[in-house]
Design an enzyme around this catalytic site. Structure first.
Site, PDB file in Angstrom:
ATOM      1  NE  ARG A  68      51.208  23.200  82.320  1.00 18.57           N
ATOM      2  CZ  ARG A  68      51.546  22.397  81.310  1.00 18.57           C
ATOM      3  NH1 ARG A  68      51.430  21.089  81.429  1.00 18.57           N
ATOM      4  NH2 ARG A  68      51.988  22.898  80.174  1.00 18.57           N
ATOM      5  NE  ARG A 182      53.778  11.492  74.445  1.00 17.46           N
ATOM      6  CZ  ARG A 182      54.059  12.795  74.413  1.00 17.46           C
ATOM      7  NH1 ARG A 182      53.857  13.548  75.478  1.00 17.46           N
ATOM      8  NH2 ARG A 182      54.536  13.364  73.314  1.00 17.46           N
ATOM      9  CE  LYS A 183      49.061  17.129  77.141  1.00 15.18           C
ATOM     10  NZ  LYS A 183      49.092  18.392  76.334  1.00 15.18           N
ATOM     11  N   GLY A 437      52.943  28.024  68.735  1.00 11.25           N
ATOM     12  CA  GLY A 437      54.332  28.223  68.327  1.00 11.25           C
ATOM     13  C   GLY A 437      55.003  27.050  67.639  1.00 11.25           C
ATOM     14  CB  CYS A 442      50.136  24.398  73.636  1.00  5.28           C
ATOM     15  SG  CYS A 442      51.418  23.165  73.829  1.00  5.28           S
ATOM     16  N   GLY A 443      48.177  25.906  71.544  1.00  5.43           N
ATOM     17  CA  GLY A 443      47.250  27.027  71.298  1.00  5.43           C
ATOM     18  C   GLY A 443      46.043  26.600  70.483  1.00  5.43           C
TER      19      GLY A 443
END
Ligand code: SRM
Ligand code: SF4
Length: 522
Positions: A68, A182-183, A437, A442-443
């Protein structure tokens, strides 16, 4: 670290392994890993710490890693694109690159033994993948039209680059920010149409006038997770469009790093800290860390346009120049496409390429005189400037092809289903459909007009791939998150459900029947 952090005994397993060894430490071990081979590497290094360098072990395709990148503001040069193309080309059919929902690229098929060489090549052209996964700040998004848009308020390019450089020590890695709870997502919007989905970022800057001066209002705490999704809230801060943006990001990151909740990973994103403290205490802590008085937010921001998708040909603010937005089905690129795009950016533009959060691509700076030959390029047959209305606005996360969290296959299924519906129906306008998914989102199904989230459904007594349907997501001005309206529809039964939804709520109509003459004369 601050005393509000829970005692070490209550730390989750991620906190424990981070405390044992910082993720960034694997940077110095890459040559050793390359020699050892991935099977021999310590499991935590392999599955987790390598993500600090952007290297993702994929249990679905063991030995073929995902890399990434960081592409600040989604802008890269043709040289950089060519280097990325050369990297994925090495891996034949396994090699490809996906444009992500954060205006970024993820490369596939990567072999660990090649990574030291790949990183050397990245360095030569100013690319980095550092700190792009796990408890780090993700790719920083900015207006894809920065510096091109006649109606732009603030050019975000420099600011995004400076924030990235501060957080990553100019791509070398920065131990100050490699152990967040966290992110963390940051977006800087400079236009009027909220092209970055400001509302779903942990920090977002949106243009606003304060006492006649143009700067940014600051939003905080937006995020999606399997357990909870929240739109960002106002920090009640306005900053001028200068280094204060960088300093404020760092102040927020430090306060979050030192005080964010670390016991439960499901409750570790920034918004959970804001909830616990209340926004006033949070703001006061940021102000103290920032080291000078923060200006209160402007009453209104300047986001007053519908969101644009940038697909097609549009004039730039520079007279005689245009940007061309290409639709990239599902954001997927192969090596040959990437070489072609690099060539086209050089031949028709200035060698610059831009990515969008809709997983599409823009080639800017094409003179009027070169447009016709650009538009005649064969690649535009596949990467269209005028795709069909559902295809045009389709976004999808990685899904089961490569992601082990996935509950369903997404990209191929999404494209096939949308093509089948387009063959049957006509649409007065594009409808934004996002597939994701699993509940990690994420989408971004919550920003879509129709969001489809992978789940397990039941059909004829058996567990099958299914989706939950989200409706009501609005983007641009008055952005609003969609909500779940229907659960557990088996994917095999989804097509008629979607078709009816599109007819009933989005004005789709069956294509006019082909008139077959009743008497055929010979
Ligand atoms: Fe994501 C984890 C892919 C944008 C929320 N995301 C993952 C992982 C790394 C899981 C894994 O290890 O397999 C996925 C990698 C799959 C793969 O092989 O590609 C993954 N996320 C993606 C991408 C590639 C989706 C895409 O196809 O575009 C996007 C990469 C962005 C980038 O360039 O950095 C991506 N992920 C997002 C977004 C959207 C956004 O940022 O606007 C979100 C929701 C927003 C947010 O984070 O608040 C998102 N991803 C998650 C989460 C849930 C986070 C949480 O707080 O619980 C996870 C799981 C986790 O972190 O534990 C996750
Ligand atoms: Fe994987 Fe789930 Fe994210 Fe899709 S939403 S990329 S399936 S983690």
């Amino acid at each position: 670290m601050n005393s509000t952090i829970e005692p070490a005994t209550s730390l989750n397993k991620f906190e424990k392994f981070k405390a044992e060894k910082d993720g960034l430490a694997v940077k110095d071990e890459l040559d050793k890993f390359a020699q050892l081979g991935w099977e021999a590497i310590d499991k935590t290094d392999l599955e987790h710490r390598l993500k600090w360098l952007g290297i993702f072990y994929r249990p679905v395709t063991p030995g073929k890693f995902m890399l990434r990148m960081r592409i600040p503001n989604g802008i890269l040069s043709s040289n950089q694109m060519r280097v990325l193309a050369e990297v994925v080309q090495r891996y034949g059919e396994d090699g490809n690159a996906d444009i992500t929902t954060r205006q970024n690229l993820q490369l596939r098929g990567i072999r660990l033994e090649d990574v030291p060489d790949i990183f050397r090549r990245f360095e030569q052209v100013g690319l980095t993948s550092v700190q792009s996964g796990m408890d780090n700040v993700r790719n920083i998004t900015g207006s894809p039209m920065a510096g091109l848009d006649g109606n732009e308020l603030i050019d975000t390019r420099d600011l995004v680059r400076k924030v990235q450089d501060a957080i990553t020590n100019s791509g070398k890695g920065n131990l100050h920010f490699t152990n967040l709870p966290r992110k963390f997502n940051i977006a800087i919007e400079g236009g009027r149409d909220n092209s970055v989905h400001a509302e779903i970022n942990d920090i977002a800057f949106v243009p606003a006038y304060k006492d006649g001066q143009l700067g940014f209002n600051v939003l905080v705490g937006g995020f999606f997770s399997a357990k909870r999704c929240e739109a960002a809230v106002s920090l009640n801060v306005w900053v001028p469009p200068n280094d204060d943006v960088v300093d404020l990001c760092l102040a927020i990151l430090i306060v979050y790093r030192d005080n964010g909740l670390r016991a439960n990973r499901q409750k570790a994103r920034l918004m959970w800290l804001i909830d616990e403290w209340g926004i006033d205490k949070f703001r006061a802590a940021i102000e103290e860390e920032f080291g000078r008085a923060l200006t209160t937010a402007a009453e209104d921001d300047e986001i007053d346009w519908d969101k644009r998708d940038h697909i097609g040909v549009y004039p730039q603010k520079q007279p005689g120049l245009n940007y061309v937005g290409l639709h990239i089905p599902m954001g997927r690129l192969y090596a040959q496409d990437m070489f072609e795009l690099a060539r086209m950016a050089e031949v028709y533009g200035s060698g610059e390429i831009r990515l969008t959060v809709e997983q599409n691509l823009i080639i800017p700076n094409t003179p009027d005189s070169r447009l016709d030959s650009f538009l005649a390029e064969p690649l535009l047959q596949r990467f269209s400037i005028n795709p069909a209305p559902l295809t045009r606005a389709l976004v999808s996360c990685t899904g089961a092809q490569f992601c082990n969290f996935a509950l369903i296959e997404t990209k191929n299924r999404a494209l096939a289903m949308i093509k089948a519906i387009e063959a049957e129906l006509e649409f007065p306008r594009p409808v934004r459909i996002h597939w994701t998914g699993c509940p990690n989102s994420c989408g971004q199904p919550q920003v879509a007009e129709i969001g489809l989230m992978g789940t397990k459904a039941r059909k004829d007594g058996k567990a099958v791939e299914g989706v939950d349907i989200y409706l009501g997501g609005k983007v641009g001005k008055d952005a609003q998150l969609g909500t779940c309206v229907q659960k557990g529809i088996p994917c095999d039964d989804l097509l008629p459900v979607l078709r009816n939804l599109l007819i009933e709520q989005f004005g789709a109509k069956p294509r006019s029947e082909v008139v077959i003459p009743s008497v055929i004369s010979h």
